[in-house]
Design a protein around this motif. Sequence first.
Motif: not given
Length: 428
Positions: A53, A61, A64-65, A68, A70, A72, A74-76, A78-79
């Motif tokens: 994360a 970051n 990855v964003s 994906l 989306c 950062a 959002v996926w952070q 979820k982690l």
Amino acid sequence: MPDKKNAFTQTFQMKLSRFASAMGNNIYIVAIRDAMLAYVPFTFIASIFLILAFFPLEGFNQLVSSVLRCEAAVWQGKLLYVYNSSIAIGGLLVAITISHSIAGKMKLNQLQVTLTALVNYLILTPNVMSDAGNAISLTSVSAQAMFCAILTGLFTAKIYQIIDRKGIKIKMPESVPPAVSAPFESLIPSLIAIIIFWALRLITDALGTDAVSMINNTLGLPLVIVGGSVFGVAFAKIFEQLLWFFGLHGGSIVSGVMTPILQVLEDQNKNLSMAGDLPVNIISNSFFTHFAGIGVVGGVIAALIIARSRQYREISKIAIVPYFFGVGEPALFGFPMMLNFDLVVPFLLSNAVSAIVAYIAFAVGLVPITTGLVQLPWTTPIIISGFLVTGSIRGAILQLVLLVLVTLIWMPFIKIADKKNLDLEREV
């Protein structure tokens, strides 16, 4: 003269053994140690998700964003599910582990004592108002509340033990199965313990404070000041090595006292890092494990470089790889380092020296303070651990500097001990 030296050594070893034995047999100290050990795996697991994360690499970051598609956050988020269910409720987990541990040592009903302690801990936990009504924030059950969790677990078990030993309980007929009778027999001890903690909550409410704040400001603050200072760490490392020198497991004895203090400081750094601020505590669990523990490995490296005796050359080759993973037994028993007065000075002091030098490097800003986002096991190799816990290559460089420093400290002592070994081998 040799007889006097041997007599002093034996006397000192005997007294130190008695002290270590007293500490090792103290059920409260052992319960704290076991509770923290049970909690530690979850810090490692959550750290994996925190690394992903908040990966310490510029542009990660954004990459990855974009992949994906989306934000950062959002996926952070979820982690962080795993983090919010483990490290973020560290106090709650420790309340469970310590009550379970101490109940077992007191030979009480572990399940009932653990549940009672959990209820008592939540009774003492301050509430916060939200749009949904009364709630308990994660901060209130985090590692910041660890001292409250420890005391709650210990006192709940003690109250339960006193009531249980006095026989104040509902006694069921012998024909009733234990699985049915046990909950009923625990009803009165649990009720009394809960009433006592409920009364404590009413008292703290009347004083306009809460148990977590009161304990942290009275008991926790002095412990953090002492244990969170470079002098406290240096003393702890010297004492730990002194125990090891006489064949006692110094790590397990010292960790029972130091780990709760260091974990609180670690958690403070982690909260600041997650908020986008800079961590402020130089002393933390990561510092103690990965920077203040670089010492004895210098003796192994020194032997690899300068040793001429067959014993030291062979042992150093065998011991070097395990020691980079924190496993020191091959060196401790192989050289040997324990009860070896030729090596006592670097054995006792090298870890403390590495702690002081590392502290200075952090204090003057040469290396960024450990973030608290990554809590690694003690077996993580040097260099890798330095980079991950600081999020900077400078953390790895500092570990390399410490390795060189402690190796230089060990060299003259290894040379003397090696010469004695070499003379003995030539005589044979």
